[in-house]
Design an enzyme around this catalytic site. Structure first.
Site, PDB file in Angstrom:
ATOM      1  CG  ASP A  21      -6.794  24.862  34.643  1.00 44.26           C
ATOM      2  OD1 ASP A  21      -5.737  25.514  34.505  1.00 44.26           O
ATOM      3  OD2 ASP A  21      -7.893  25.406  34.853  1.00 44.26           O
ATOM      4  N   GLY A  22      -4.091  24.058  36.280  1.00 40.76           N
ATOM      5  CA  GLY A  22      -3.630  24.338  37.639  1.00 40.76           C
ATOM      6  C   GLY A  22      -2.122  24.361  37.796  1.00 40.76           C
ATOM      7  CG  ASN A  69      -2.963  28.036  26.588  1.00 38.15           C
ATOM      8  OD1 ASN A  69      -3.025  26.807  26.618  1.00 38.15           O
ATOM      9  ND2 ASN A  69      -3.575  28.781  27.503  1.00 38.15           N
ATOM     10  CD1 TRP A  70      -1.852  30.036  19.574  1.00 41.19           C
ATOM     11  CD2 TRP A  70       0.361  30.120  19.939  1.00 41.19           C
ATOM     12  NE1 TRP A  70      -1.279  28.926  18.982  1.00 41.19           N
ATOM     13  CE2 TRP A  70       0.073  28.953  19.190  1.00 41.19           C
ATOM     14  CE3 TRP A  70       1.688  30.374  20.300  1.00 41.19           C
ATOM     15  CZ2 TRP A  70       1.064  28.059  18.778  1.00 41.19           C
ATOM     16  CZ3 TRP A  70       2.670  29.480  19.897  1.00 41.19           C
ATOM     17  CH2 TRP A  70       2.358  28.345  19.149  1.00 41.19           C
ATOM     18  NE  ARG A  72      -1.770  30.534  29.743  1.00 41.48           N
ATOM     19  CZ  ARG A  72      -1.889  29.641  30.703  1.00 41.48           C
ATOM     20  NH1 ARG A  72      -0.817  29.125  31.246  1.00 41.48           N
ATOM     21  NH2 ARG A  72      -3.070  29.271  31.133  1.00 41.48           N
TER      22      ARG A  72
HETATM   23  C1  FPP Z   1      -2.768  24.739  32.416  1.00 46.38           C
HETATM   24  O1  FPP Z   1      -2.288  25.250  33.647  1.00 46.38           O
HETATM   25  C2  FPP Z   1      -1.730  24.024  31.677  1.00 46.38           C
HETATM   26  C3  FPP Z   1      -1.227  24.377  30.450  1.00 46.38           C
HETATM   27  C4  FPP Z   1      -1.686  25.564  29.718  1.00 46.38           C
HETATM   28  C5  FPP Z   1      -0.158  23.620  29.806  1.00 46.38           C
HETATM   29  C6  FPP Z   1      -0.148  22.141  30.016  1.00 46.38           C
HETATM   30  C7  FPP Z   1       1.209  21.669  29.690  1.00 46.38           C
HETATM   31  C8  FPP Z   1       1.876  20.696  30.342  1.00 46.38           C
HETATM   32  C9  FPP Z   1       1.308  19.877  31.427  1.00 46.38           C
HETATM   33  C10 FPP Z   1       3.305  20.432  30.004  1.00 46.38           C
HETATM   34  C11 FPP Z   1       3.586  19.878  28.652  1.00 46.38           C
HETATM   35  C12 FPP Z   1       2.670  18.838  28.174  1.00 46.38           C
HETATM   36  C13 FPP Z   1       3.013  17.761  27.423  1.00 46.38           C
HETATM   37  C14 FPP Z   1       1.952  16.952  26.810  1.00 46.38           C
HETATM   38  C15 FPP Z   1       4.407  17.359  27.176  1.00 46.38           C
HETATM   39  P1  FPP Z   1      -2.307  26.822  33.852  1.00 46.38           P
HETATM   40  O2  FPP Z   1      -0.977  27.340  33.456  1.00 46.38           O
HETATM   41  O3  FPP Z   1      -3.466  27.408  33.140  1.00 46.38           O
HETATM   42  O4  FPP Z   1      -2.503  26.887  35.404  1.00 46.38           O
HETATM   43  P2  FPP Z   1      -3.279  28.041  36.219  1.00 46.38           P
HETATM   44  O5  FPP Z   1      -4.704  28.012  35.757  1.00 46.38           O
HETATM   45  O6  FPP Z   1      -3.127  27.596  37.645  1.00 46.38           O
HETATM   46  O7  FPP Z   1      -2.583  29.333  35.941  1.00 46.38           O
END
Ligand code: FPP
Length: 247
Positions: A21-22, A69-70, A72
């Site tokens: 996350d993050g 996440n779909w 978003r």
């Molecule tokens: C959460 O951060 C992260 C995700 C929803 C996606 C994770 C994906 C990757 C690290 C890239 C692809 C992965 C692989 C395995 C190839 P957030 O977007 O929720 O961050 P935030 O909470 O700061 O908005």
């Protein structure tokens, strides 16, 4: 002595699960679009996969895309799917070189066609590797998984002559996406959020939870080893008393 050398090799968690996350906040901090955060998140995926294998972890599960996440923005979902396709295609060789098997859990049929086929290609190509298993949770949520398991179990009961089936833990486990994977001993969540977010609710029943403020793109293999060292300092009682454990 490096942190890796200091770890007790007889007490490495067999299965580590991570809520990455993050990425979005990391991008914002750097005045960039969210996708830039996801791209840099891939570096941490590589780092942590190598670090986990070095430590002797047998299963590493990464929460890469949740059912929720779909919802978003469309452009972010499309960018994440494209990132998955390119990363999986690019990294398959490295997975094979490092004897890592790729698996995926989740409602995979919901993934775009090219993502689903690239994923299956990589899963096939790495299927005989017997080092660490890297499990990607994609279009995954625990409530979806549990309901899916219940529905498939009910269908099997309907189709069977024996209607007196009593479901026990072992039987229910066989219907989960994680049927052949041991429960995680350690769950890590980055970015300072203290939530499980619909991840492995059944499997985390007795996991040790580790929360760190580090944003996912900044999370390194050393940070993973710190989490494992913290895990090793804990007493896992499984409902028993300390005295029972030491006797
Ligand atoms: C959460 O951060 C992260 C995700 C929803 C996606 C994770 C994906 C990757 C690290 C890239 C692809 C992965 C692989 C395995 C190839 P957030 O977007 O929720 O961050 P935030 O909470 O700061 O908005």
């Amino acid at each position: 002595m490096s942190l890796l050398e200091k770890l007790d090799k007889s007490n490495i968690p067999q299965h580590v699960a991570i809520i990455m996350d993050g990425n979005g906040r990391w991008a914002k901090k750097n005045n960039k679009a969210r996708v830039f955060g996801h791209k840099n998140g891939v570096k941490s995926v590589r780092e942590v996969t190598e670090g986990a294998a070095q430590a002797g972890v047998k299963y590493l599960t990464l929460y890469a895309f949740s059912t929720e996440n779909w919802n978003r923005p469309k452009a972010e979902v499309a960018a994440l799917m494209q990132l998955l396709v390119t990363t999986i295609a690019k990294e398959t060789k490295t997975l094979n070189k490092n004897n890592i098997k790729l698996q995926a859990i989740g409602d995979l049929k919901n993934l775009p066609g090219n993502c689903y086929s690239e994923l299956n290609k990589a899963i096939d190509s790495t299927s005989t590797n017997d080092g660490m298993t890297l499990v990607l949770a994609l279009s995954y949520s625990s409530k979806w998984e549990i309901l899916d398991a219940v529905n498939r179990l009910l269908n099997d009961v309907k189709a069977s002559d024996n209607k007196e089936i009593k479901v026990d833990e072992a039987m229910f486990n066989r219907y989960l996406c994680t049927a052949n994977i041991p429960d995680p001993e350690l769950l890590i969540r980055t970015s300072g959020e203290y939530r499980i977010s619909n991840f492995l609710l059944w499997q985390l029943a007795y996991s040790e939870l580790y929360f760190t403020p580090i944003l996912w793109p900044d999370f390194t293999r050393e940070n993973l080893w710190e989490a494992i060292a913290d895990y090793q300092s804990r007493e896992r009682r499984f409902g028993k008393t300390s005295e029972q454990l030491s006797s």
